[in-house]
Design an enzyme around this catalytic site. Structure first.
Site, short mmCIF file in Angstrom:
data_model
loop_
_atom_site.label_atom_id
_atom_site.label_comp_id
_atom_site.label_asym_id
_atom_site.label_seq_id
_atom_site.Cartn_x
_atom_site.Cartn_y
_atom_site.Cartn_z
N LYS A 1 35.72 38.69 33.35
CA LYS A 1 36.66 38.17 34.31
C LYS A 1 35.64 37.44 35.92
CE LYS A 1 40.56 40.82 34.13
NZ LYS A 1 41.57 41.44 34.79
N HIS B 1 36.83 42.29 45.35
CA HIS B 1 35.33 43.28 45.60
C HIS B 1 34.04 42.79 46.14
CE1 HIS B 1 36.70 44.45 41.40
NE2 HIS B 1 37.16 43.59 41.30
N HIS C 1 35.56 38.61 41.26
CA HIS C 1 36.87 38.40 42.37
C HIS C 1 36.85 38.83 43.56
CE1 HIS C 1 41.05 39.05 43.33
NE2 HIS C 1 41.18 38.06 42.73
#
Length: 578
Positions: free
Chosen positions: A138, A144, A141
């Site tokens: 992924k 994080h 984001h």
């Protein structure tokens, strides 16, 4: 530095109070600067000297303070002794204060404040800090981001204090989502898209397969089957998973480079797929593993069936869970590093998870579970780019750089910059970090682009601007003035306020080292910048006599040095021009 003055005051007090100087050091603190021109430099808290008892016949503290002050004498270090509200106050000989502080800042350099007596009794430790931990396959984001910058700050601070720090990025690279992703890629994936824009393509695949799995049971079943194959070590399934992992880390490393963050170890949940089976066997051997009707395995942490204290450690098909892998990781790290402390930096939503993990380690017989610590933080709200709601950190970094370049374009000095993009990114990151670190880590906060980029007020842009401005003073007037200086030339209130504030740096570092909150350092640096701005307007260097100019340049150099030290601890790279 402050500690040499603290030591001198403690020695005089020890003779009167018949206590070892070491016992008094932490009761003597530098006084925060105030608007008043004449203020003491240090104060002794009389409360902290008195034993904690409820004896109401105890003499009034104010009377005690006065009695103690009367027994003390001024000397070559202390020029004035007075009493305040429950305190005894000490004013340091002004010339000695000036000379000692400025010499110490220049001599100690990046270690200023860290060599303080406040830290001398602290044992050097081996500390593991686990932070950032994005999910493989992924894109990075923004969720994080806080873990990344907070973990980096904690690691920086611990390292600066002389501890051996191991920075671990524990990737979310295992679990049921890889069953979905493996199946999804077989159904909707394209190799050429994976190579050209890996994480964007995997993200699209993941969204698509989730939709399919919700509508089609057979897709959900084949995802479960794929994850079982992974757990059993199926070569084909593992090969596809490994490709996803490698491509993800490659992209993450680029993002970390932009953030100025590094790791000693890239670990991940996948490392513990076999060891988590050993954990399950150990729990079973100790009679802690309970099987449910559904076929899952749980641990009852209450011992009496309280449903809120039950932690699931195995799925019905025998595959491991997040908690099982965290147990295996903790045991493995203790074997590998024999750490004194292990700090997990994650959002407050995982508070219960870590409480359960630490409790399970304890009942499994691992006494060192007490050395594990969770540092929770709140949620950032309202982070949007001009394109709308933001999901990925890369978009935020690009937006920061773009907006900062636009802000800088209106300032003529920007043309002289060798690399305006790099400067814009560093200033923008400082803005982001300071906005994040101003409050309690546990608090949620609303992100605001307008607030972030203000060049005045309490912002990261203001810190960077102050540092660049002071650096340009040194460049303009050169080092000719910096050989020697006359302390008598720095007795203006603006100079004294700065010196008094520089005295407090070690206490601020000590406070942050105790509660792991960066806000103490942020507040200190912002005050230092405001003091420097006032001094810069009033204490001219140009056209001043050489003796005066040299002394002032020394003062500004000391401010810039401490400013840079504090910013680096926070994870900010100071800029010299902007």
């Amino acid at each position: 530095m402050a500690c040499s003055f603290r030591r001198a005051i403690a020695c005089q007090l020890s003779r009167v109070l018949n206590l070892p100087p070491e016992n008094l050091i932490t009761s003597i603190s530098a006084v925060p600067i105030s608007q008043k021109e004449e203020v003491a430099d240090f104060q002794l808290s009389v409360d902290s000297l008195l034993e904690e008892d409820n004896d109401h016949s105890r003499p009034d503290i104010q009377v005690q303070a006065k009695r103690l002050a009367e027994k003390l004498r001024c000397d070559t270090v202390v020029s004035e002794i007075s009493t305040g509200q429950r305190t005894v106050n000490f004013k340091i000989n002004r010339e000695l204060l000036t000379k000692t502080v400025l010499q110490q800042v220049i001599e100690d350099g990046s270690k200023y404040g860290l060599k303080s007596e406040l830290f001398s009794g602290l044992p050097r430790k081996k500390i593991v800090v686990e932070f950032s931990s994005p999910n493989v396959a992924k894109k990075f984001h923004v969720g994080h981001l806080r873990s990344t910058i907070i973990g980096n700050f904690i690691a920086n601070l611990k390292e600066a204090l002389g501890h051996q720090v191991i920075r671990i990025n524990y990737l979310g690279d295992w679990g049921m989502q890889f069953g979905l992703l493996g199946t999804g890629f077989q159904l909707f994936g394209y190799e050429e898209k994976l190579q050209s824009n890996p994480l964007q393509h995997l993200f699209e695949v993941y969204v698509q397969v989730n939709k399919e799995a919700a509508d089609d049971k057979s897709v959900a079943e084949s995802a479960q089957e794929f994850f079982q194959r992974l757990e059993l070590g199926d070569v084909q399934a593992l090969s596809l998973w490994q490709k996803f992992r490698d491509l993800s880390i490659e992209e993450y490393v680029q993002v970390y480079k932009r953030l100025g963050v590094y790791f000693d170890e890239y670990s991940g949940e996948s490392f513990y797929r076999e060891k988590s089976q050993e954990v399950l066997k150990l729990l079973e051997s100790k009679g802690l593993l309970l099987k449910t009707i559904k076929g899952t395995a749980v641990v009852d942490l209450s011992g009496n069936g309280d449903s809120s204290s039950i932690c699931t450690v195995m799925r019905s098909d025998g595959t491991s869970l997040y908690a099982t892998r965290d147990l295996a990781a903790a045991i493995d790290r203790m074997d590998k590093y024999n750490f004194d402390t292990m700090i997990y930096v994650t959002d407050k939503g995982q508070k219960k998870h870590f409480q359960q993990v630490f409790q399970m380690l304890k009942i499994m017989g691992y006494d060192w579970a007490e050395r594990c610590q969770h540092v929770p933080f709140g949620v950032v709200q309202g982070m949007k780019t001009r394109r709308g709601d933001v999901t990925f950190l890369e978009d935020v970094l690009n937006e920061i750089q773009l907006r900062m370049l636009q802000n800088m374009a209106s300032i003529k000095t920007t043309k002289e910059l060798k690399n305006p993009q790099e400067t814009a990114e560093r200033v923008g990151l400082a803005a982001l970090i300071i906005q994040d670190f101003k409050g309690l880590l546990l608090s949620d906060y609303k992100f605001s682009w307008d607030r972030v980029f203000q060049s005045r007020g309490d912002t990261g842009v203001f810190l960077q601007y102050t540092h660049a401005r002071l650096h340009s003073l040194e460049e303009t007037f050169g080092c000719g003035y910096l050989n020697d200086f006359n302390t008598a030339c720095l007795q203006e209130p603006q100079s004294v306020s700065i010196l008094q504030h520089l005295l407090r740096f070690d206490e601020v570092l000590y406070k942050s080292s105790q509660d792991l909150q960066p806000r103490h350092i942020v507040s200190y640096l912002l005050t230092l910048s405001h003091l420097a701005a006032v001094a810069h307007r009033t204490l001219q260097i140009k056209d001043s006599p050489p003796e005066v100019a040299g002394a002032r340049l020394h003062l500004f150099k000391a401010v810039r040095s401490v400013l840079a030290n504090g910013m680096k601890l926070l994870g900010i790279t100071p800029v010299c021009r902007m």
